[in-house]
Design an enzyme around this catalytic site. Structure first.
Site, PDB file in Angstrom:
ATOM      1  N   GLY A 298      48.550   6.272  23.740  1.00 57.51           N
ATOM      2  CA  GLY A 298      48.268   5.968  22.338  1.00 57.51           C
ATOM      3  C   GLY A 298      49.406   5.200  21.714  1.00 57.51           C
ATOM      4  O   GLY A 298      50.194   4.541  22.412  1.00 57.51           O
TER       5      GLY A 298
ATOM      6  N   LYS B 164      53.978   5.875  17.271  1.00 61.84           N
ATOM      7  CA  LYS B 164      54.280   6.839  16.200  1.00 61.84           C
ATOM      8  C   LYS B 164      53.924   8.254  16.685  1.00 61.84           C
ATOM      9  O   LYS B 164      54.726   9.174  16.578  1.00 61.84           O
ATOM     10  CB  LYS B 164      53.451   6.465  14.954  1.00 61.84           C
ATOM     11  CG  LYS B 164      54.012   6.983  13.692  1.00 61.84           C
ATOM     12  CD  LYS B 164      53.308   6.341  12.490  1.00 61.84           C
ATOM     13  CE  LYS B 164      53.088   7.421  11.444  1.00 61.84           C
ATOM     14  NZ  LYS B 164      51.804   7.331  10.776  1.00 61.84           N
TER      15      LYS B 164
ATOM     16  N   GLY C 153      53.464   8.959  19.773  1.00 64.14           N
ATOM     17  CA  GLY C 153      54.300   9.145  20.971  1.00 64.14           C
ATOM     18  C   GLY C 153      55.583   9.904  20.626  1.00 64.14           C
ATOM     19  O   GLY C 153      56.029  10.782  21.366  1.00 64.14           O
TER      20      GLY C 153
ATOM     21  N   GLU D 220      52.220   6.405  27.578  1.00 60.49           N
ATOM     22  CA  GLU D 220      51.575   5.105  27.831  1.00 60.49           C
ATOM     23  C   GLU D 220      51.289   4.498  26.458  1.00 60.49           C
ATOM     24  O   GLU D 220      50.288   4.830  25.822  1.00 60.49           O
ATOM     25  CB  GLU D 220      50.280   5.293  28.630  1.00 60.49           C
ATOM     26  CG  GLU D 220      50.490   5.782  30.067  1.00 60.49           C
ATOM     27  CD  GLU D 220      50.970   4.687  31.011  1.00 60.49           C
ATOM     28  OE1 GLU D 220      51.058   3.506  30.608  1.00 60.49           O
ATOM     29  OE2 GLU D 220      51.282   5.012  32.173  1.00 60.49           O
TER      30      GLU D 220
ATOM     31  N   CYS E 180      45.374  -2.246  25.448  1.00 69.35           N
ATOM     32  CA  CYS E 180      46.833  -2.190  25.339  1.00 69.35           C
ATOM     33  C   CYS E 180      47.528  -3.389  25.976  1.00 69.35           C
ATOM     34  O   CYS E 180      48.614  -3.754  25.564  1.00 69.35           O
ATOM     35  CB  CYS E 180      47.342  -0.901  25.965  1.00 69.35           C
ATOM     36  SG  CYS E 180      46.819  -0.691  27.670  1.00 69.35           S
TER      37      CYS E 180
HETATM   38  P1  NAD Z   1      44.191   7.457  19.119  1.00 66.88           P
HETATM   39  O1  NAD Z   1      44.071   7.310  17.648  1.00 66.88           O
HETATM   40  O2  NAD Z   1      42.997   7.820  19.924  1.00 66.88           O
HETATM   41  O3  NAD Z   1      45.376   8.492  19.373  1.00 66.88           O
HETATM   42  C1  NAD Z   1      45.737   8.886  20.678  1.00 66.88           C
HETATM   43  C2  NAD Z   1      45.718  10.395  20.765  1.00 66.88           C
HETATM   44  O4  NAD Z   1      46.703  10.928  19.909  1.00 66.88           O
HETATM   45  C3  NAD Z   1      44.378  11.000  20.342  1.00 66.88           C
HETATM   46  O5  NAD Z   1      43.956  11.919  21.330  1.00 66.88           O
HETATM   47  C4  NAD Z   1      44.683  11.655  19.027  1.00 66.88           C
HETATM   48  O6  NAD Z   1      43.929  12.813  18.795  1.00 66.88           O
HETATM   49  C5  NAD Z   1      46.158  11.994  19.151  1.00 66.88           C
HETATM   50  N1  NAD Z   1      46.812  12.041  17.846  1.00 66.88           N
HETATM   51  C6  NAD Z   1      46.641  11.200  16.814  1.00 66.88           C
HETATM   52  N2  NAD Z   1      47.451  11.544  15.782  1.00 66.88           N
HETATM   53  C7  NAD Z   1      48.145  12.630  16.184  1.00 66.88           C
HETATM   54  C8  NAD Z   1      49.144  13.451  15.576  1.00 66.88           C
HETATM   55  N3  NAD Z   1      49.581  13.220  14.345  1.00 66.88           N
HETATM   56  N4  NAD Z   1      49.624  14.486  16.287  1.00 66.88           N
HETATM   57  C9  NAD Z   1      49.195  14.725  17.541  1.00 66.88           C
HETATM   58  N5  NAD Z   1      48.254  13.985  18.163  1.00 66.88           N
HETATM   59  C10 NAD Z   1      47.737  12.952  17.501  1.00 66.88           C
HETATM   60  O7  NAD Z   1      44.716   6.133  19.770  1.00 66.88           O
HETATM   61  P2  NAD Z   1      45.674   5.019  19.168  1.00 66.88           P
HETATM   62  O8  NAD Z   1      47.043   5.552  19.014  1.00 66.88           O
HETATM   63  O9  NAD Z   1      45.028   4.299  18.048  1.00 66.88           O
HETATM   64  O10 NAD Z   1      45.625   4.057  20.445  1.00 66.88           O
HETATM   65  C11 NAD Z   1      45.990   2.737  20.353  1.00 66.88           C
HETATM   66  C12 NAD Z   1      47.403   2.578  20.840  1.00 66.88           C
HETATM   67  O11 NAD Z   1      47.483   3.075  22.168  1.00 66.88           O
HETATM   68  C13 NAD Z   1      47.828   1.140  20.923  1.00 66.88           C
HETATM   69  O12 NAD Z   1      49.173   1.041  20.551  1.00 66.88           O
HETATM   70  C14 NAD Z   1      47.653   0.802  22.391  1.00 66.88           C
HETATM   71  O13 NAD Z   1      48.452  -0.260  22.832  1.00 66.88           O
HETATM   72  C15 NAD Z   1      48.024   2.100  23.027  1.00 66.88           C
HETATM   73  N6  NAD Z   1      47.375   2.238  24.334  1.00 66.88           N
HETATM   74  C16 NAD Z   1      48.168   2.254  25.426  1.00 66.88           C
HETATM   75  C17 NAD Z   1      47.591   2.340  26.688  1.00 66.88           C
HETATM   76  C18 NAD Z   1      48.442   2.358  27.920  1.00 66.88           C
HETATM   77  O14 NAD Z   1      47.910   2.680  28.980  1.00 66.88           O
HETATM   78  N7  NAD Z   1      49.715   2.036  27.840  1.00 66.88           N
HETATM   79  C19 NAD Z   1      46.214   2.422  26.801  1.00 66.88           C
HETATM   80  C20 NAD Z   1      45.442   2.418  25.645  1.00 66.88           C
HETATM   81  C21 NAD Z   1      46.031   2.332  24.417  1.00 66.88           C
END
Ligand code: NAD
Length: 455
Positions: free
Chosen positions: A187, A190, A192, A209, A244
C-alpha cells in the site's frame, strides 16, 4: 472479529508443527490453485465490480499470475526447503555446516485494492510455501474481491492455519496490535509507517511493498511506435494507471516531444477509440475519493493549461480518459505525489542524460524505465539510478519474472517478493553447525599460557 483470539488459535496450530510439513504446504498451495481454477468467473466478476477491470486484463494480470506463482511454488518447494550445505573453516575443523530455512510462525498479510486478488494471494503463497500460519487482510476498497477471498479461502483452505479477516482501519489496527512473526504490507507509504511503528513494538520484521513516482526516460534513437505502445500498455493497460509500477511521468528532450506525442495520440486512439470514456478496455477509477484526488491533480492552477491530450472526466461513472500533460512545473501537485491513475505528465530536459540527475534528485522509485538504443546511456542508467527495479525498452514486464526480486528501496519500500524471494521473505535462514567429539584443540581453553597464545 477478535484479533487476539484468531492469532492465539493460529499460534496453537503452528505450535503443533502441522504447517511445517511438506505435505501440508503442498495441500494448501494446491487448494489455492483450485480456487483460481474453479472460480475464475466469480473472481473476474468481483474485479469488474470493484474496478470495472476488463475481463482479459483481470485474467492475465491477476488470476493467471497467481496461478503461475502457485505452480512455481509447487514445482520448486522441495528445492527451496532443502538445507543448503556451506563451507566450513579451519576454526571448526572437523565439522559440517548448513543453512536451514525455517518458517517464521504466524504472519500477517495486509493487501491493497488495485490488484486485490493477486496482491492478496501472492504473498500468501510465499507464506504457506515457507510453512507459516497466515492471516490475510484484503483491502476494503475492493469489497467484492475481499468478500470472494474470504468466502473461497474459508471453503478451500485449512482454516486452523489460514484466515481472512475483512475490514478497514479499525480491523487492521486491531490486527496490528497483535504480535506477529512477519508483516507483509502492500500500500502507500503513510500507512507503511503505521505498520512499521506497530511492528517495532514487537520487533516484528516487515516487508513494505510501497509505490512512488516511476519515471520513463525516452531517448531519440528509438522505434517510437513500439516504445509508445509499451508505455501505453504499462500505464493505461495496467488498471488505467492504478498500478504501483505504472509509468508515473515521462522525461525526454524538447526535440523528441512532437514525435512522441504524435505516436502516443495515434496509438491511444487505436487502443481506446475516439471516446475513451466509453471504452470497455479501461478500468474505472476505484472510488469517488480517488476520483477527487486525481481531479485535484488536474485542476491544480499550475497545470490547467498543460493538458495536451485527453482530460475528459465522467464523475458519475468514475472514468477519466488517458490524459497527457506537457511541461508541468516541478512544484505542481502532479509532480509532488504518486499519480496512481490515468494522468501522464511529460517533463523536458536539455539532454537525455540530464534525466539521471532529475530522477536522482527525487525519492527512489519502485521502477524506472528507459527507452534507448544507446548502450552507453543504458549502462549509465543501470549504474546510477537507484530504484526497486529497472527495465530497458519496455515497461512493467519486470513484475512477470519470478527470477527477479520484486520490491522497493527507500521510499518505495523494503524487502521483496515473487518466487523464491517470497519464500525467503517468510523464512528464517537458520545457521546450523555440526561437530563431532573429534578435533578438540587444547589451545582453546584456559589457562592461556604463552605457548598456547598463537597456534
Ligand atoms: P489501500 O487503501 O487498499 O490500503 C492498503 C491497506 O492498508 C488496506 O488493507 C487498508 O485496509 C490498510 N490501511 C489503510 N489505512 C490504514 C490505517 N490507517 N491503519 C492501518 N491499516 C490501514 O491501498 P493504497 O494505500 O491506496 O494503495 C495504493 C498504494 O500502494 C500506492 O502507493 C501503490 O504504489 C502502492 N502499491 C504498491 C504495490 C507493490 O507491490 N509495491 C502494489 C500495489 C500498490
Amino acid at each position: 472479529m477478535d484479533a487476539e483470539a484468531i492469532v492465539k488459535e493460529l499460534r496453537g496450530t503452528y505450535g503443533t508443527g502441522k504447517t511445517k510439513s511438506y505435505e501440508w504446504r503442498v495441500s494448501q498451495l494446491k487448494a489455492l490453485f483450485k480456487i483460481a481454477e474453479n472460480h475464475e468467473k466469480e473472481i473476474t466478476d468481483a474485479l469488474y465490480s470493484d474496478l470495472s477491470k476488463p475481463e482479459l486484463e483481470a485474467f492475465i494480470h491477476e488470476i493467471s499470475m497467481m496461478k503461475t506463482a502457485c505452480k512455481l511454488a509447487l514445482k520448486e518447494l522441495k528445492r527451496w526447503m532443502k538445507p543448503e550445505k556451506v563451507k566450513t573453516s579451519l576454526t571448526s575443523f572437523p565439522s559440517s555446516a548448513e543453512i536451514v530455512p525455517e518458517p517464521l510462525g504466524v504472519v500477517l498479510v495486509i493487501s491493497a485494492w488495485n490488484y486485490p486478488f493477486l496482491l492478496s494471494l501472492d504473498p500468501v503463497i510465499g507464506a504457506i510455501a515457507a510453512g507459516n500460519a497466515v492471516v490475510l487482510k484484503p483491502s476494503e476498497i475492493a469489497p467484492a474481491t475481499s468478500s470472494v477471498l474470504a468466502k473461497l479461502l474459508g471453503q478451500y483452505m485449512d482454516v486452523s492455519a489460514i484466515r481472512v479477516v475483512e475490514g478497514a482501519v479499525p480491523e487492521t489496527t486491531a490486527l496490528l496490535e497483535q504480535k506477529w512473526d512477519k508483516i507483509f504490507y502492500t500500500g502507500n507509504g503513510k500507512v507503511g509507517r503505521i505498520v512499521l511503528a506497530a511492528a517495532a513494538k514487537h520487533l516484528t520484521p516487515v516487508v513494505l511493498e510501497l509505490g512512488g513516482k516511476s519515471p520513463v526516460v525516452v531517448d531519440s534513437n528509438i522505434d517510437y511506435k513500439i516504445a509508445v505502445r509499451r508505455i501505453i500498455a504499462g500505464k493505461w493497460g495496467c488498471n488505467n494507471g492504478q498500478a504501483c509500477i505504472s509509468p508515473d511521468y515521462i522525461i525526454t528532450t524538447k526535440e523528441n516531444v512532437p514525435k512522441l506525442l504524435d505516436a502516443m495520440k495515434q496509438e491511444l486512439e487505436k487502443f481506446y477509440g475516439k471516446d475513451p470514456l466509453k471504452s470497455g478496455d479501461l478500468s474505472r477509477i476505484v472510488n469517488a475519493n480517488h476520483f477527487q484526488r486525481l481531479s485535484k491533480l488536474l485542476d491544480d492552477n499550475k497545470v490547467v493549461d498543460k493538458v495536451v491530450h485527453g482530460g475528459q472526466r465522467d464523475e458519475n461513472n468514475l472514468k477519466i480518459s488517458p490524459t497527457i500533460l506537457l511541461d508541468v512545473p516541478e512544484d505542481s501537485l502532479i509532480m509532488k505525489e504518486e499519480i496512481f491513475g490515468p494522468l501522464l505528465p511529460i517533463i523536458t530536459v536539455n539532454k537525455v542524460e540530464d534525466s539521471i540527475q532529475f530522477i536522482n534528485a527525487r525519492e527512489k522509485p519502485l521502477a524506472a524505465y528507459l527507452f534507448t538504443s544507446n548502450k552507453k546511456l543504458e549502462e549509465e542508467f543501470v549504474m546510477n539510478i537507484s530504484a526497486g527495479g529497472l527495465l530497458i525498452n519496455d515497461t512493467t514486464l519486470q513484475v512477470a519474472l519470478s527470477t527477479l526480486p520484486f520490491g522497493g528501496v527507500g521510499e518505495s519500500g523494503m524487502g521483496s517478493c515473487h518466487g523464491k524471494f517470497s519464500f525467503d521473505s517468510f523464512s528464517h535462514k537458520k545457521a546450523v553447525l555440526r561437530r563431532s567429539f573429534a578435533g578438540d584443540v587444547p589451545a582453546r581453553y584456559p589457562p592461556y599460557t604463552t605457548g598456547k597464545a598463537r597456534f
